[in-house]
Design a protein around this motif. Structure first.
Motif, PDB file in Angstrom:
ATOM      1  N   HIS A 112      -5.050  -4.015   6.364  1.00  0.00           N
ATOM      2  CA  HIS A 112      -4.480  -5.658   6.570  1.00  0.00           C
ATOM      3  C   HIS A 112      -6.235  -6.119   7.599  1.00  0.00           C
ATOM      4  O   HIS A 112      -6.353  -7.162   7.417  1.00  0.00           O
ATOM      5  N   ASN A 143      -8.814  -0.693   8.154  1.00  0.00           N
ATOM      6  CA  ASN A 143      -7.503  -0.356   6.926  1.00  0.00           C
ATOM      7  C   ASN A 143      -7.646  -2.386   5.792  1.00  0.00           C
ATOM      8  O   ASN A 143      -7.971  -2.843   6.097  1.00  0.00           O
ATOM      9  N   THR A 178       2.217  -7.821   9.166  1.00  0.00           N
ATOM     10  CA  THR A 178       1.845  -6.605   8.758  1.00  0.00           C
ATOM     11  C   THR A 178       2.769  -5.582   9.336  1.00  0.00           C
ATOM     12  O   THR A 178       3.483  -5.983  10.363  1.00  0.00           O
ATOM     13  N   VAL A 197       5.073  -1.412   8.667  1.00  0.00           N
ATOM     14  CA  VAL A 197       4.848   0.360   7.820  1.00  0.00           C
ATOM     15  C   VAL A 197       6.670   0.621   7.832  1.00  0.00           C
ATOM     16  O   VAL A 197       7.381   0.434   8.651  1.00  0.00           O
ATOM     17  N   ASP A 206       1.420  -0.952  -0.299  1.00  0.00           N
ATOM     18  CA  ASP A 206       0.197  -0.138  -0.254  1.00  0.00           C
ATOM     19  C   ASP A 206       0.754   1.462   0.247  1.00  0.00           C
ATOM     20  O   ASP A 206       1.605   1.536   1.012  1.00  0.00           O
ATOM     21  N   HIS A 207       0.898   1.416  -1.411  1.00  0.00           N
ATOM     22  CA  HIS A 207       1.702   3.196  -1.240  1.00  0.00           C
ATOM     23  C   HIS A 207       1.252   4.343  -0.472  1.00  0.00           C
ATOM     24  O   HIS A 207       0.322   4.905  -0.856  1.00  0.00           O
ATOM     25  N   PRO A 223      -3.711   4.738   9.736  1.00  0.00           N
ATOM     26  CA  PRO A 223      -4.506   3.971   9.279  1.00  0.00           C
ATOM     27  C   PRO A 223      -6.070   3.956   9.903  1.00  0.00           C
ATOM     28  O   PRO A 223      -6.068   3.690  11.618  1.00  0.00           O
ATOM     29  N   ASP A 232       5.202   4.781   3.461  1.00  0.00           N
ATOM     30  CA  ASP A 232       4.217   6.333   3.266  1.00  0.00           C
ATOM     31  C   ASP A 232       5.392   7.160   4.579  1.00  0.00           C
ATOM     32  O   ASP A 232       6.171   6.764   5.151  1.00  0.00           O
ATOM     33  N   VAL A 243       0.860  -7.519   4.598  1.00  0.00           N
ATOM     34  CA  VAL A 243       0.761  -6.269   4.363  1.00  0.00           C
ATOM     35  C   VAL A 243       1.471  -5.520   4.644  1.00  0.00           C
ATOM     36  O   VAL A 243       2.142  -5.621   5.914  1.00  0.00           O
ATOM     37  N   TYR A 288       2.825  -1.287   4.353  1.00  0.00           N
ATOM     38  CA  TYR A 288       2.171  -0.029   4.485  1.00  0.00           C
ATOM     39  C   TYR A 288       3.410   0.739   4.235  1.00  0.00           C
ATOM     40  O   TYR A 288       4.729   0.454   4.831  1.00  0.00           O
ATOM     41  N   GLY A 320       0.501   4.312  12.283  1.00  0.00           N
ATOM     42  CA  GLY A 320       1.218   3.020  12.232  1.00  0.00           C
ATOM     43  C   GLY A 320       1.435   1.559  12.595  1.00  0.00           C
ATOM     44  O   GLY A 320       0.830   0.629  13.103  1.00  0.00           O
ATOM     45  N   SER A 369      -0.219   4.784   2.602  1.00  0.00           N
ATOM     46  CA  SER A 369      -1.384   4.600   3.386  1.00  0.00           C
ATOM     47  C   SER A 369      -2.187   5.559   4.088  1.00  0.00           C
ATOM     48  O   SER A 369      -3.045   5.049   4.012  1.00  0.00           O
TER      49      SER A 369
END
Length: 261
Positions: A70, A68, A106, A108, A58-59, A64, A86, A82, A84, A95, A61
């Motif tokens: 995930h 979301n 998951t 970030v 997810d570009h 959260p 950012d 997932v 993310y 996140g 993102s």
């Protein structure tokens, strides 16, 4: 600002004041944020349920806001992974706090979504691509944060080229065929974000993001106003005003030989 428009709590006075001015210029802005979020949920659920995708990148993102990516995908299969991306440290911090329950599936990454090589060379994204399973790359309501001079179309092409065979792209962005509205909102957003803004684009400009992709769940091979994409039901949120829209779709990445033909 997006969090405020969605009814979230992770926003500040300056965000709320900017939203008030934006709503003055384009009253459908809150409606637009809601239908775009509903599109995100439908798109990722569709890819997980109907296409068997278990990995998502997810570009841009953003904060959260629930549900979301995930949460939606892992409701289909808890093994879904997932990552993310950012570049905002506040987003990254929020996140990571929210994802502490299961860091194995998951993550970030605090990176600029334009730095494709750096992203794809990171250990976490390499792990996502470890055995050439399909990946869904998401650019949800974020490409309008990139200026034309930075060539967001090339960004989408670069990411598509790095994905395994059978992967997918989900793209939506703010669009309008009213040049005066495009210019007014672009100038305003550039000011309130301190220059961290790109362009509200015409529909034809957004169409270019899909030039080498195969659009899914549409009657014609072109993007749509996102509330019309594969709605859950007749009661699904719809955008009524057309002053500006979230415009996009879900697409299959074609093999390199086919996309260059």
């Amino acid at each position: 600002m997006y969090d405020y428009l969605l009814g979230g709590t992770d926003n500040y006075k300056v965000d709320r004041e900017a939203c008030a001015e934006l709503l003055r210029m384009a009253p459908s802005t809150r409606e637009l944020a809601l239908v775009n979020r509903a599109f995100l949920v439908r798109a990722v659920r569709y890819l997980a349920q109907e296409r068997g995708v278990r990995r998502f990148l997810d570009h841009g993102s953003g904060l959260p806001t629930s549900p979301n990516v995930h949460e939606v995908t892992q409701a289909v299969d808890p093994s879904c992974e997932v990552v993310y991306i950012d570049n905002d440290p506040v987003v990254a911090a929020h996140g990571r706090m929210g994802l502490a329950e299961d860091p194995s599936t998951t993550a970030v990454l605090e990176m600029d979504m334009r730095e494709t090589d750096k992203i794809f060379e990171s250990p976490r994204v390499k792990h996502l691509l470890r055995d050439d399973q399909p990946v869904a790359a998401l650019f949800i309501s974020v490409l309008h944060c990139i200026r034309n001079d930075d060539d967001p179309w090339d960004l989408v092409r670069r990411v598509a080229a790095r994905l395994p065979a059978g992967s997918y792209m989900v793209v939506s962005q703010l669009a309008s065929d009213d040049p005066d509205l495009r210019n007014e909102i672009t100038e305003f957003m550039d000011t309130v974000t301190g220059g961290n803004w790109g362009e509200v684009r015409s529909l034809d400009e957004v169409n270019r993001f899909f030039a080498r992709l195969e659009l899914l769940e549409v009657k014609e091979q072109k993007p749509v106003e996102v509330s019309l994409w594969h709605p859950d039901s007749d009661l699904a949120p719809r955008q009524r005003s057309k002053e500006w829209i979230e415009y996009g779709g879900v697409a299959l990445v074609k093999p390199a030989a086919e996309s260059s033909a």
